[in-house]
Write an enzyme that holds these catalytic residues in place. Structure first.
Site, PDB file in Angstrom:
ATOM      1  N   GLU A   1     -11.140 -76.700  49.036  1.00  0.00           N
ATOM      2  CA  GLU A   1     -11.911 -76.481  50.267  1.00  0.00           C
ATOM      3  C   GLU A   1     -13.233 -77.229  50.300  1.00  0.00           C
ATOM      4  OE1 GLU A   1     -11.266 -74.325  47.785  1.00  0.00           O
ATOM      5  OE2 GLU A   1     -12.868 -72.872  47.481  1.00  0.00           O
TER       6      GLU A   1
ATOM      7  N   HIS B   1      -5.345 -71.852  54.559  1.00  0.00           N
ATOM      8  CA  HIS B   1      -6.080 -71.294  53.415  1.00  0.00           C
ATOM      9  C   HIS B   1      -7.388 -72.064  53.179  1.00  0.00           C
ATOM     10  CE1 HIS B   1      -6.426 -69.357  49.378  1.00  0.00           C
ATOM     11  NE2 HIS B   1      -7.028 -70.501  49.089  1.00  0.00           N
TER      12      HIS B   1
ATOM     13  N   HIS C   1     -11.529 -70.927  53.781  1.00  0.00           N
ATOM     14  CA  HIS C   1     -12.648 -70.985  52.828  1.00  0.00           C
ATOM     15  C   HIS C   1     -13.950 -71.432  53.503  1.00  0.00           C
ATOM     16  CE1 HIS C   1     -11.225 -69.982  48.848  1.00  0.00           C
ATOM     17  NE2 HIS C   1     -10.223 -70.844  48.888  1.00  0.00           N
TER      18      HIS C   1
ATOM     19  N   GLU D   1     -11.274 -65.972  46.740  1.00  0.00           N
ATOM     20  CA  GLU D   1      -9.850 -66.229  46.971  1.00  0.00           C
ATOM     21  C   GLU D   1      -9.108 -65.077  47.662  1.00  0.00           C
ATOM     22  OE1 GLU D   1      -8.716 -69.120  46.889  1.00  0.00           O
ATOM     23  OE2 GLU D   1     -10.237 -70.149  45.694  1.00  0.00           O
TER      24      GLU D   1
ATOM     25  N   ASP E   1     -11.409 -70.970  34.473  1.00  0.00           N
ATOM     26  CA  ASP E   1     -10.086 -71.154  35.080  1.00  0.00           C
ATOM     27  C   ASP E   1      -9.093 -70.084  34.631  1.00  0.00           C
ATOM     28  OD1 ASP E   1     -10.976 -73.235  36.534  1.00  0.00           O
ATOM     29  OD2 ASP E   1      -9.612 -74.735  35.709  1.00  0.00           O
TER      30      ASP E   1
HETATM   31  N1  BES Z   1     -10.322 -73.123  45.617  1.00  0.00           N
HETATM   32  C1  BES Z   1      -8.949 -73.141  45.311  1.00  0.00           C
HETATM   33  C2  BES Z   1      -8.583 -74.084  44.208  1.00  0.00           C
HETATM   34  C3  BES Z   1      -9.229 -73.838  42.859  1.00  0.00           C
HETATM   35  C4  BES Z   1      -9.688 -72.597  42.460  1.00  0.00           C
HETATM   36  C5  BES Z   1      -9.353 -74.888  41.974  1.00  0.00           C
HETATM   37  C6  BES Z   1     -10.298 -72.422  41.227  1.00  0.00           C
HETATM   38  C7  BES Z   1      -9.944 -74.711  40.734  1.00  0.00           C
HETATM   39  C8  BES Z   1     -10.425 -73.464  40.364  1.00  0.00           C
HETATM   40  C9  BES Z   1      -8.099 -73.484  46.539  1.00  0.00           C
HETATM   41  O1  BES Z   1      -8.599 -72.956  47.714  1.00  0.00           O
HETATM   42  C10 BES Z   1      -6.754 -72.849  46.354  1.00  0.00           C
HETATM   43  O2  BES Z   1      -6.706 -71.661  46.220  1.00  0.00           O
HETATM   44  N2  BES Z   1      -5.697 -73.634  46.353  1.00  0.00           N
HETATM   45  C11 BES Z   1      -4.345 -73.140  46.215  1.00  0.00           C
HETATM   46  C12 BES Z   1      -3.647 -73.125  47.526  1.00  0.00           C
HETATM   47  C13 BES Z   1      -3.458 -71.867  48.210  1.00  0.00           C
HETATM   48  C14 BES Z   1      -2.623 -71.944  49.456  1.00  0.00           C
HETATM   49  C15 BES Z   1      -3.316 -70.602  47.474  1.00  0.00           C
HETATM   50  C16 BES Z   1      -3.573 -74.086  45.328  1.00  0.00           C
HETATM   51  O3  BES Z   1      -4.043 -75.204  45.091  1.00  0.00           O
HETATM   52  O4  BES Z   1      -2.503 -73.714  44.878  1.00  0.00           O
HETATM   53 ZN    ZN Z   2      -8.453 -70.855  47.715  1.00  0.00          ZN
END
Ligand code: BES
Ligand code: ZN
Length: 622
Positions: A293, A317, A321, A340, A395
């Site tokens: 995001e 999604h 954000h 999230e 993470d």
């Molecule tokens: N912000 C997250 C991605 C993220 C979180 C990267 C924590 C590194 C550390 C992003 O918004 C996300 O949640 N992406 C998901 C997609 C979603 C539809 C659940 C993904 O990449 O799977």
């Molecule tokens: Zn997310």
């Protein structure tokens, strides 16, 4: 799809590794750390020295695979500190100037996960700190692609992924989600390439190869982003558009043609979109996650381009954000569910208004299944909404608990107070906390003051403690209406009892019905069953990444070899961890370690450093 925690950090933790002290003492230190809201993942002191603005001036060098240049921080020192502390990870610092004078700085020791603190001596009146630096050998945030790893095959590509604590591997920065600053940037790239950031962006290639950016709204470091490559822009409507490589741009614009409308719908739900433009960049397939995001410019995997808009809920999604996360930001990574969980809830509401309730219900149900599956592998403590990541890689909090349990908790509140009241509450919450940081505890206080207001019966029905500070899925969890999925269940049953795949009533099924159909298949199926399904539905050739991925997992389980060439092709390009992990996992778990190793080591270099960290453990260290 089940989200698997990156297994890099076996939670030794800083506390246990220091060796001294009894178990009892250690426990109480951990408890203290968890209860204080101090961010354990930054060594910066930007909570006492005010960091206002960043001027970044960098050059992107594809030959050296290096970013170099300067980061200039505008600061104020109201608390008269003698040092400014910034986060770095593997950066080489060339020199540091404070108000024009060279100063002696000191890099602290490398701390696991966290990196080295950069100590810069400052005075009470210091205002401008300039750091000349370059990136190190293997910056965790960066993926450098060779031309052959792009769609066009002619130009190299670079993109960053700064969340959660990787911004420090390409900029010396106070890297905590609770620390915000505005930024300008000047970025020099090779001729013929465009640079884009989480800021105001160019829409055309520029002859000088120097691009200027500004993000005047203060943002946290995890939202710093840069992409450089041969990309074009196509507008969707007056405030939305898409960037992609030239041979993907039309497909991408077509897939995302409803995104302008989506932003309007989101505003109707939760108030004004506050960031100006909303654009999306479709990255090459090696991008390790689905979407990110980054403000004004969502980074997205090309694997959501299915040709039928069936996977655009990922954009819903990332767009969501822009409220939950980018407007109201989790204070520490222990509060990640505030980013999230809220976003998943918002995403489903948005999907419901773009499509209908029965569609959103399918997403709720698939999410519930993901959560149940993840719970089996998690330490119960890590299944609380508020978790303790002290001494660990943040993470590790990236699990379905933050996403799905978080979203379910909000759905539970909605169900109990009614949609109208809950929407009013969320609108107020976003507007009261715009550009602010939120902790779990302060959210609960806000919830009490603005919604629960002493209503004991409501409190009892919600049982907030069980959700936030307790394990698993509490008993009062809401469950979605199964109307569409019950029909899918019936067809799956018919197939398993011998009805020919061609005779099944699958007309009108969307991607998500297919996913449910496949997920609940027993594993392994027989060769005959696999062949029948493949003949009837052409799964091996599917252009839908979610369906293809599940099918390949079924193929590995059943050792259905006709799918292997297509699977290898998929694994050679796609770098999305959500797909790679279950596939390699299935190979390892069904005695096909050799296959996993051979394929992985052949394509490892195509994967992002973060995906490599996860998969090295899974495949190579068996
Ligand atoms: N912000 C997250 C991605 C993220 C979180 C990267 C924590 C590194 C550390 C992003 O918004 C996300 O949640 N992406 C998901 C997609 C979603 C539809 C659940 C993904 O990449 O799977
Ligand atoms: Zn997310």
């Amino acid at each position: 799809m089940k989200r698997i925690i990156p297994v890099l950090a076996i939670a030794l933790g800083a506390l246990t590794s220091c060796g001294e002290g009894t178990a009892e003492e250690k426990k109480s230190i951990t408890a203290q750390a968890a209860s204080s809201s101090k961010d354990q993942h930054t060594q910066s002191n930007a909570d006492s020295v005010t960091v206002k603005h960043l001027d970044l001036d960098i050059k992107v060098d594809f030959d050296q695979k290096q970013i170099s240049g300067s980061a200039t921080w505008s600061i104020e020192n109201p608390n008269k500190k003698d040092t400014l502390k910034l986060d770095t990870y593997d950066l080489t610092i060339d020199s540091v100037l404070v108000d024009g004078q060279k100063v002696g700085y000191a890099l602290g020791p490398q701390v696991e996960h966290i990196g080295s603190v950069l100590n810069i001596p400052i005075e009470d009146a210091s205002q401008r700190v300039v750091i000349y630096y370059k990136t190190g050998e293997n910056p965790k945030a960066l993926q450098w692609l060779e031309p052959q790893q792009t769609l066009g095959k002619k130009h190299p590509f670079l993109y960053t992924q700064s969340e959660s604590i990787y911004a420090r591997s390409w900029i010396p920065v106070p890297d905590g989600p609770g620390i915000r600053y505005s930024y300008n940037a000047r970025v020099q790239v090779p001729k013929g390439l465009m640079a884009l950031m989480s800021a105001t962006n160019p829409q055309q290639l520029n002859d000088s190869s120097i691009y200027h950016f500004s993000m005047e709204i203060p943002i946290p470091a995890y939202l710093m982003a840069l992409a450089v490559g041969d990309v074009r822009f196509k507008s969707i409507d007056e405030r939305t558009g898409v960037y992609a490589e030239p041979n993907m741009i039309n497909k991408a614009a077509e897939e995302f043609s409803e995104v302008g409308k989506m932003v309007h719908m989101a505003e109707k739900l939760y108030g004004p979109y506050r960031w100006g433009r909303y654009d999306i960049i479709v990255l090459p397939p090696g991008f390790p996650i689905g979407g990110m995001e980054n403000p004004r410019l969502t980074f997205a995997t090309p694997t959501i381009i299915a040709g039928d808009k069936s996977l655009v809920n990922l954009i819903a999604h990332e767009l969501a954000h822009s409220w939950s996360g980018n407007l109201v930001t989790n204070e520490t990574w222990n509060d990640f569910w505030l980013n999230e969980g809220f976003t998943v809830y918002f995403e489903r509401r948005l999907t419901e208004s773009m499509a209908d309730k029965s569609y959103a219900d399918m997403l709720w149900e698939l999410g519930y299944q993901d959560l149940e599956a993840s719970l089996k592998d998690l330490d119960p403590k890590d299944t609380h909404l508020k978790i303790d990541l002290t001494g660990r890689d943040p993470d590790e909090g990236l699990t379905d608990v933050a996403y799905e349990k978080g979203a379910l908790f909000l759905k539970l509140i909605e169900n109990n107070v009614g949609r109208e009241r809950f929407d009013a509450f969320l609108n107020q919450y976003f507007s009261d906390n715009t550009f602010k940081t939120m902790s779990t505890e302060r959210f609960l206080t806000y919830l009490n003051e603005h919604l629960i207001k002493g209503d004991k019966a409501l409190e009892e029905k919600l049982n907030i403690d069980a959700w936030v500070y307790g394990p698993g899925i509490p008993k009062n969890a809401p469950r979605a209406d199964m109307e569409r999925f019950s029909k899918v269940d019936a067809e799956r049953e018919r197939f398993l009892k011998g009805t020919d795949a061609r005779q099944l009533a699958t007309q009108g099924w969307t991607t998500h019905e297919w996913l449910h159909f496949m997920r609940k298949m027993p594993k392994p199926l027989t060769q005959e069953q696999m062949k029948q399904l493949d003949d009837a539905f052409r799964f091996t050739q599917s252009g839908n990444s979610e369906i293809a991925n599940l099918w390949f997992v079924m193929a590995v389980a059943a050792d259905y070899q006709p799918a292997y060439p297509a699977m290898e092709q998929f694994l050679s390009q796609v770098g999305r961890r959500k797909f790679l992990t279950p596939l390699y996992n299935e190979m390892v778990n069904t005695g096909k370690q050799e296959m996993a190793k051979t394929i992985y080591n052949k394509y490892r270099m195509n994967y992002h450093p973060l995906a490599q960290m996860t998969l090295d453990k899974l495949v190579n260290e068996q």
